[in-house]
Design a protein around this motif. Structure first.
Motif, mmCIF file in Angstrom:
data_model
loop_
_atom_site.group_PDB
_atom_site.id
_atom_site.type_symbol
_atom_site.label_atom_id
_atom_site.label_comp_id
_atom_site.label_asym_id
_atom_site.label_seq_id
_atom_site.Cartn_x
_atom_site.Cartn_y
_atom_site.Cartn_z
ATOM 1 N N GLY A 108 -10.734 17.179 -8.924
ATOM 2 C CA GLY A 108 -10.596 16.853 -10.185
ATOM 3 C C GLY A 108 -8.924 16.849 -10.535
ATOM 4 O O GLY A 108 -8.726 16.936 -11.600
ATOM 5 N N ARG A 109 -8.319 16.873 -9.792
ATOM 6 C CA ARG A 109 -6.780 16.548 -10.051
ATOM 7 C C ARG A 109 -6.329 14.984 -10.451
ATOM 8 O O ARG A 109 -5.549 14.762 -10.751
ATOM 9 N N ALA A 110 -7.359 13.952 -9.971
ATOM 10 C CA ALA A 110 -7.246 12.639 -10.519
ATOM 11 C C ALA A 110 -8.586 12.260 -10.988
ATOM 12 O O ALA A 110 -9.534 12.804 -10.564
ATOM 13 N N LYS A 111 -8.497 11.478 -11.929
ATOM 14 C CA LYS A 111 -9.977 11.071 -12.409
ATOM 15 C C LYS A 111 -10.529 10.136 -11.849
ATOM 16 O O LYS A 111 -12.084 9.992 -12.081
ATOM 17 N N PHE A 112 -10.242 9.243 -11.049
ATOM 18 C CA PHE A 112 -10.711 8.116 -10.468
ATOM 19 C C PHE A 112 -9.844 7.620 -9.350
ATOM 20 O O PHE A 112 -8.758 7.447 -9.222
ATOM 21 N N GLY A 113 -10.479 7.170 -8.027
ATOM 22 C CA GLY A 113 -9.712 6.524 -6.962
ATOM 23 C C GLY A 113 -10.272 5.279 -6.376
ATOM 24 O O GLY A 113 -11.638 5.388 -5.986
ATOM 25 N N ILE A 114 -9.416 4.538 -6.121
ATOM 26 C CA ILE A 114 -9.847 3.277 -5.573
ATOM 27 C C ILE A 114 -8.834 2.855 -4.592
ATOM 28 O O ILE A 114 -7.564 2.884 -4.957
ATOM 29 N N PHE A 115 -8.873 2.543 -3.170
ATOM 30 C CA PHE A 115 -7.819 2.521 -2.326
ATOM 31 C C PHE A 115 -7.997 1.299 -1.198
ATOM 32 O O PHE A 115 -9.090 0.682 -1.332
ATOM 33 N N GLY A 116 -7.060 1.266 -0.374
ATOM 34 C CA GLY A 116 -7.136 -0.016 0.643
ATOM 35 C C GLY A 116 -7.386 0.573 1.876
ATOM 36 O O GLY A 116 -6.745 -0.299 2.869
ATOM 37 N N ASP A 117 -8.204 1.525 2.116
ATOM 38 C CA ASP A 117 -8.408 2.079 3.607
ATOM 39 C C ASP A 117 -9.343 0.628 4.098
ATOM 40 O O ASP A 117 -10.141 0.370 3.471
ATOM 41 N N GLY A 118 -8.762 0.524 5.486
ATOM 42 C CA GLY A 118 -9.622 -0.712 5.957
ATOM 43 C C GLY A 118 -8.843 -1.839 6.077
ATOM 44 O O GLY A 118 -9.298 -2.669 7.059
ATOM 45 N N LYS A 119 -7.803 -2.314 5.126
ATOM 46 C CA LYS A 119 -7.375 -3.162 5.136
ATOM 47 C C LYS A 119 -5.929 -3.014 5.481
ATOM 48 O O LYS A 119 -4.743 -4.089 5.350
ATOM 49 N N GLU A 120 -5.413 -2.117 6.123
ATOM 50 C CA GLU A 120 -3.964 -1.814 6.474
ATOM 51 C C GLU A 120 -3.372 -2.767 7.671
ATOM 52 O O GLU A 120 -2.413 -3.140 7.193
ATOM 53 N N VAL A 121 -4.076 -2.998 8.601
ATOM 54 C CA VAL A 121 -3.390 -3.920 9.776
ATOM 55 C C VAL A 121 -3.141 -5.148 9.103
ATOM 56 O O VAL A 121 -2.281 -5.890 9.377
ATOM 57 N N ALA A 122 -3.947 -5.854 8.554
ATOM 58 C CA ALA A 122 -3.833 -7.089 7.730
ATOM 59 C C ALA A 122 -2.834 -7.135 6.920
ATOM 60 O O ALA A 122 -2.035 -8.370 6.854
ATOM 61 N N GLN A 123 -2.488 -5.902 6.077
ATOM 62 C CA GLN A 123 -1.353 -6.090 5.235
ATOM 63 C C GLN A 123 -0.092 -5.838 5.825
ATOM 64 O O GLN A 123 1.003 -6.500 5.428
ATOM 65 N N VAL A 124 0.085 -5.031 6.956
ATOM 66 C CA VAL A 124 1.346 -4.926 7.437
ATOM 67 C C VAL A 124 1.968 -6.464 8.234
ATOM 68 O O VAL A 124 2.871 -6.718 8.270
ATOM 69 N N ALA A 125 0.579 -7.122 8.721
ATOM 70 C CA ALA A 125 0.975 -8.395 9.010
ATOM 71 C C ALA A 125 1.338 -9.284 8.171
ATOM 72 O O ALA A 125 2.388 -10.073 8.153
ATOM 73 N N MET A 126 0.677 -9.374 6.946
ATOM 74 C CA MET A 126 1.130 -10.204 5.639
ATOM 75 C C MET A 126 2.496 -9.974 5.390
ATOM 76 O O MET A 126 3.469 -10.976 5.036
#
Length: 530
Positions: free
Chosen positions: A114-132
């Motif tokens: 209940g500390r935040a109302k909604f969450g949408i995240f980038g899990d699973g895309k981490e390796v591709a993004q450090v490469a980009m």
């Protein structure tokens, strides 16, 4: 051998003399080389004795003085090298991926608490993004969406404190520099104007256009950002605007999920960029689902690369795109692909599409659902086995860059760091609210003494205390109720509460309603009314 990433017709990169390796992995006396395939190589240099990268090597061209069997390596085969990496860089990338994943996990937990109302995240895309991130240069722009937190972290556009502050909708611009809590979480932006409303030097920054919530809406922005480089390169009158572009050498990076590629905005943007031959690199994060809908129900043939293949240019001089497909867990191939795509776009204004496949989404689409409800047990097991961070870890161990024990220790250290940052961000956001609540509760207690509305006022107090997580609107609502209940009373405590309400209204106006428009000297708000 690493998987092939087409096309291989690429402009020359800095070359390094290298004896033809008898195997994909070849050990010289002092340094370790890893061949990707067909002359496209990622080179990792490590002194087995010291474990460090030799300082004498230049930034672009590496001259080897290694001897094998007491003989200098001469007349060696040359292979193209797109980028060099130290073991320290690789470990830093890995640890950033681990931290980003843990931030996603904690972010989901914050919503459930209940500390935040909604969450949408980038899990699973981490390796591709450090490469980009390794292909991104100052002056470049991003037009992306809510999965890109690791890219933003890798570029330093945000840090983990900012990540949690935005999740809590912290209105302090120093805590959430993207939007001061006004945007949906994981919606990124950087500030292009200074405090006086003047343009910052965008060529000195990693730039990101403000994210929009409607999926696919980043694509029209990407067209304009990429076209800007075309104009800056070809229009003489624009050459002096060095704070915006250096001869059109800036690349516009676009990111989009596979499901949003079924939308009209995506295809219109891809077509427009191709017609303009504008320097855009479009990354498609493909985890094979659009929330609960698999690709076969929304993408023809279930394969975006195949559908997009008609945009592939036919030769060096022909218009069109360079189209790549690369696996989202393959760290070396991802780096090579993004660096090559970006450099071709930067130098030649040839756009690229990088279709990143075999990605996962470990926590499902968002905090509003659970992917265990619609993914098969086999698919969920596959996602665990092919998780990008897990594969990255296996690769690091296999290459001798770090041991499992070293990685375990770093991972635990990194998780504790993210926990600490989360707690600090929460306290910075919620501490002042708790303080305000306690002040209001004291005033309500004082008001209730001798008041005809004593019972009702105590009920207002208890309702506020019963809130699982008290936010500003809860405190404000309690103040409103208390003032209405005592509207026929005129006590010092009520006057204090009324004054507090009026002051907080002014503070909250500044906190939430300012800077909807530029407030600098050139602001439209300064134009006199007619």
């Amino acid at each position: 051998m690493m998987p092939r990433t087409a096309p291989w017709d690429i402009s020359p990169a800095p070359e390094i003399p290298l004896a033809p390796p008898p195997h994909p992995h070849h050990i010289f006396k002092n340094y370790f080389f890893h061949e990707v395939t067909n002359g496209a190589s990622l080179v990792i240099l490590k002194n087995p004795e010291s474990g460090i990268y030799p300082d004498r090597m230049s930034a672009n061209i590496i001259t080897m003085e290694t001897r094998s069997d007491n003989m200098a390596v001469k007349n060696a085969k040359t292979i193209n090298v797109g980028i060099k990496l130290t073991p320290e860089e690789i470990i830093r990338d890995y640890r950033l991926c681990v931290k980003s994943r843990h931030a996603s996990i904690l972010g989901r937990m914050e919503v459930m608490k209940g500390r935040a109302k909604f969450g949408i995240f980038g899990d699973g895309k981490e390796v591709a993004q450090v490469a980009m991130a390794k292909a991104f240069r100052k002056g470049d722009f991003r037009a992306g969406y809510y999965r890109d937190q690791t890219l933003m972290l890798a570029l330093g556009v945000i840090d983990f404190y900012n990540f949690f502050a935005q999740l809590y909708a912290d209105p302090d611009i120093n805590h959430d520099p993207a939007s001061a809590g006004r945007q949906m979480n994981n919606h990124f932006a950087n500030r292009l104007l200074d405090e006086n409303g003047n343009w910052k030097a965008q060529t000195d920054m990693y730039n990101t256009a403000a994210d929009l919530s409607p999926t696919g809406s980043q694509m029209p922005k990407l067209v304009g950002l990429a076209q800007a480089s075309v104009l800056y390169r070809n229009v003489p009158e624009l050459k002096d605007f060095q704070q915006f572009s250096r001869n059109g050498n800036e690349v516009a990076f676009g990111t989009i999920g596979n499901a949003s590629c079924a939308e009209g905005m995506f295809w219109e943007a891809v077509n427009a960029i191709g017609v303009l031959q504008a320097p855009a690199v479009i990354a498609i994060w493909d985890d094979e689902y659009g929330i609960s809908v698999p690709n076969k129900y929304q993408i023809t043939k279930g394969n975006l690369s195949e559908v997009l293949s008609g945009f592939q240019r036919e030769g060096k001089k022909s218009p069109g795109y360079d189209i790549y497909q690369v696996k989202g867990w393959d760290y070396p191939a991802l780096i090579r692909t993004f660096v090559k795509a970006a450099e071709t776009a930067r130098k030649q204004h040839i756009p690229a599409i990088v279709h990143v496949v075999e990605l996962t989404q470990p926590q499902g689409h968002s905090t509003s659902g659970s992917h265990e409800r619609y993914k098969s047990k086999e698919r969920l097991e596959w996602e665990k086995e092919m998780d990008g961070i897990r594969k990255f870890r296996e690769w690091i161990i296999a290459q001798g860059i770090a041991t499992a024990e070293e990685l375990d220790a770093w991972e635990e250290e990194d998780k504790q760091e993210i926990l600490r940052i989360r707690d600090e961000a929460w306290e910075a956001f919620h501490g002042p609210i708790r303080q305000e609540m306690n002040t209001v509760l004291q005033l309500i207690d004082t008001m209730s003494q001798g008041s005809a509305q004593r019972a009702a006022l105590q009920n207002v107090k208890q309702n506020l205390l019963r809130q699982p997580v008290v936010l500003r609107h809860n405190v404000f609502s309690a103040v409103e109720q208390a003032l209405i209940l005592t509207r026929n009373e005129n006590t010092p405590a009520r006057q204090q509460l009324l004054q507090r309400k009026q002051e907080n209204s002014r503070v909250n106006h500044r906190r939430y309603d300012r800077h909807l428009y530029s407030e600098g000297n050139d602001s439209a708000l300064n134009v006199p009314e007619v």
